[in-house]
Scaffold this active site. Sequence first.
Site, PDB file in Angstrom:
ATOM      1  N   HIS A 240     -33.996  21.971  29.196  1.00  0.00           N
ATOM      2  CA  HIS A 240     -34.512  21.942  27.841  1.00  0.00           C
ATOM      3  C   HIS A 240     -35.958  21.538  27.661  1.00  0.00           C
ATOM      4  CE1 HIS A 240     -31.253  23.585  25.413  1.00  0.00           C
ATOM      5  NE2 HIS A 240     -30.415  22.768  26.072  1.00  0.00           N
TER       6      HIS A 240
ATOM      7  N   LYS B  44     -39.843  19.359  11.851  1.00  0.00           N
ATOM      8  CA  LYS B  44     -39.197  19.078  13.194  1.00  0.00           C
ATOM      9  C   LYS B  44     -39.394  17.907  13.781  1.00  0.00           C
ATOM     10  CE  LYS B  44     -42.100  22.418  14.816  1.00  0.00           C
ATOM     11  NZ  LYS B  44     -41.392  23.158  15.871  1.00  0.00           N
ATOM     12  N   ARG B  45     -38.887  17.172  14.895  1.00  0.00           N
ATOM     13  CA  ARG B  45     -38.694  16.154  15.475  1.00  0.00           C
ATOM     14  C   ARG B  45     -40.401  15.777  15.614  1.00  0.00           C
ATOM     15  NH1 ARG B  45     -38.572  14.799  20.930  1.00  0.00           N
ATOM     16  NH2 ARG B  45     -38.236  16.799  21.494  1.00  0.00           N
TER      17      ARG B  45
ATOM     18  N   LYS C 196     -45.792  18.330  19.808  1.00  0.00           N
ATOM     19  CA  LYS C 196     -45.702  19.159  18.417  1.00  0.00           C
ATOM     20  C   LYS C 196     -46.691  19.153  17.495  1.00  0.00           C
ATOM     21  CE  LYS C 196     -40.402  18.873  18.835  1.00  0.00           C
ATOM     22  NZ  LYS C 196     -40.122  20.182  19.379  1.00  0.00           N
TER      23      LYS C 196
ATOM     24  N   THR D 278     -35.977  26.212  17.914  1.00  0.00           N
ATOM     25  CA  THR D 278     -35.163  26.955  16.999  1.00  0.00           C
ATOM     26  C   THR D 278     -35.607  27.093  15.695  1.00  0.00           C
ATOM     27  OG1 THR D 278     -33.568  25.089  16.980  1.00  0.00           O
ATOM     28  CG2 THR D 278     -33.154  26.973  18.935  1.00  0.00           C
TER      29      THR D 278
ATOM     30  N   LYS E 172     -35.142  30.078  12.515  1.00  0.00           N
ATOM     31  CA  LYS E 172     -34.688  29.928  11.349  1.00  0.00           C
ATOM     32  C   LYS E 172     -35.603  30.038  10.125  1.00  0.00           C
ATOM     33  CE  LYS E 172     -32.008  26.273  13.410  1.00  0.00           C
ATOM     34  NZ  LYS E 172     -32.005  24.908  13.772  1.00  0.00           N
TER      35      LYS E 172
END
Length: 843
Positions: A374, A565-566, A571, A673, A677
């Site tokens: 991952h 998100k985290r 990110k 993911t 969504k």
Amino acid sequence: MQTVPNSMPANIQIEDDRTGLETETLKRAFLDNLFYIQGKFPALATPNDYYMALAYTVRDRLLRRWLSSAELYTNSGSRTVCYLSAEFLMGPHLGNNLINLGIYNQVNQAIEELGLNLDELLQQEEEPGLGNGGLGRLAACYLDSLASLEIPAIGYGIRYEFGIFDQEIHNGWQVEITDKWLRYGNPWEIARPDWAVDVKFGGHTESFEDELEGRFRVRWVPYKVVRGIPYDTPILGYKVNTANTLRLWSAEAAESFDFAAFNSGDYLGAVQQKSDSENISKVLYPNDELYRGKQLRLEQQMFFVSCSLQDMIRIMAGQKLPLEDFHKKFAIQLNDTHPAIAVVELMRLLMDEHSMDWDKSWAIVHNTFGYTNHTLLPEALERWPIRLFGELLPRHLEIVYEINRRFLDDVRIKFPDDGDRLSRLSLIDESGEKYVRMANLACVGSAAINGVAALHSELLKQTVLKDFYEMYPEKFSNKTNGVTPRRFMVLSNPRLETLITSKIGDSWIKHLDELHKLEPFVNDPAFCAEFRQIKHAIKQDLANYIKVKTNIDVNPNSIFDIQAKRIHEYKRQHLNALHIVTLYNRIKANPNLDITPRTFLFGGKAAPGYYMAKLIIKLINSIGDVVNRDPDIAGRLKVVFLTDYNVKFAQRVYPAADLSEQISTAGKEASGTGNMKFAMNGSLTIGTLDGANIEIREEVGAENFFLFGLSAEEVVAKKAAGYNPMDYYASNPELKLVIDRISSGFFSSGDGNLFKPIVDDLLYRDEYMLMADYQAYIDCQDQVDHAYRDQDHWTRMSILNVARMGKFSSDRAIREYCEDIWKVQPVPIELDEYRQTQTTLNL
């Protein structure tokens, strides 16, 4: 004895209170559970009592399917998928089970007739905080799909007493609060203490000769033994009778109370073993910056892996299957490196506990495991110091050395005289302090290795697992992630689900590729108007919620620009923050500037020990404090940090988004993911060519995706050429003003040092290439501003995003795993006559 009136029909049907699905039966069962399980009558019942009574009512209906599934699996000896994961971010169970049972409307009616509100009861459920982000949520989606596709499966993990922390924001900073998700009990789980197993730690090993066979054997004499107690939760498939099992392990002391110590007055010592043992399943991801934290993490991994493997052996014994067929009975998937110790533990169990020789044991192990990677971040590939590993798992270290010796002999044959390759492939990192490399172990011990997006899988073969790809090319494949539409469309967005189903029927819920039937409706003005009205109503609902929770007024007519998100530097939430400051600066320079109003929504948690991520949260909140109260902005910009973002909260957020921020540095995000969504619910994506963004863009069309930034290849090339972020700062006046305004203390009450770590990192290091991507990002955001002004065209793009997301169902991903890796077939479950919902009385 009660007499049945003569006027009654000769044949009547009475539904069983535990299995019946009609409204009257559900009402009766709900009240019975309130009285007999909760011990309350309505005048004394709390909202939580009502939730618990309803949860038990629904669970009763699951149990019939669950036990029927287990019975058939046992009798048929069917091949079973075992999904090993340190995280299962399941989200609340009640609403999802109502959807999968197909009784949402009946239950809603029953609860309404009792004078209660189903939405309020759904909100009562404590979310099981058993995951931190995409890894755990993926595991949950896969369990849903495995059951929906009627595949025998068990999810194995840890029953953390305290899950991922609850997040509060104090003066803009993240503060971690204990997540007491079990404080009111968990109605969905059933304890199985009769299936408890013991797990060993520490101590030493002793070699001896087997008296019967004369073979060399090893005995592990542990320092500590911890008992694992399984807790089972049924996982029901969508409108099928299959209910699989999520089995989570709770740690207990083998002997929890030292009576002699207590009698001698050592009251603390009397329960010390209990305390030490139970720490293993206390908290998800304890901080591992200290040695003791590292030890606890390794203990956790060994604990749930050993419990799970012993449980599988127990299942085989119960079904009278020979242990030599272990790999035929079970396909075990390692969800990242956290469960990689399973490769060694299964070897130990087969050899030391069940007297198999090495070659037979290794053949079983190698044909049992698959490994999902991952991450492309080298620092996220787990390594354990040899000293720690050997102290905690002495027998396992011996086996690791032997696996490594045999493996490196194979490497020498395939690549003779290549010492550097041997060093890179070795299970032991000897470049400094010695470490056990868990990703290497997973690669050697697994028959299949997969990435989770097309780009990610290719980069694995080119970078972090390049040597393993050259050694074992046949092991590698791609399995692009997916998400379940049951939770993230049907449950989260019932208004959109109703609209879609009214046009194309409901089979899309199980076959998501049928969403393509929506495409012709982009030319139907009435459909587009209704689609747009639904989106606006959902945005208004979220705006109302934000007002209650934060006292911030947000405009539902503005662009809802969401990054949830985290929190992590790769990110790039701080790139988003730079855009906000850019717009702020433009308005300050020209108060009459005509821009599309925009609401920036952030959600996510930073790891407790990750200072830069926590500072990014502070930066976002500090910018919001200034922007939200500046009269020059006049409501054109709003910044909101959504505190304590989790699955329950996400179900509000995904349907409300206009723009989904997927802006990671290209080459860093394995898949994502959340991007799926958002798009499934009609959000347009602004993103880089990273992870599954690439495939989403291919599916929805480049014209319906806002692309910016360097590609993964360009990132590598720019760094190789000598990347200097100061060049961008010096040559771009707008970027310079943004950085200077942050560093001046403007957003930190004059404290120029507060955000200095972020500023210095951007100017002098910029590992994640924000400065290089800044102008492309700003230009792309200007395109978003322009595009949103044409609401008809925006709606068309939004509908096409929904219609073209069929590929990203977790059902598709699981079918690929089943066909290519696990080699398993569906096992349909038929409910036996004697367990029928209705009992017929022949009078």
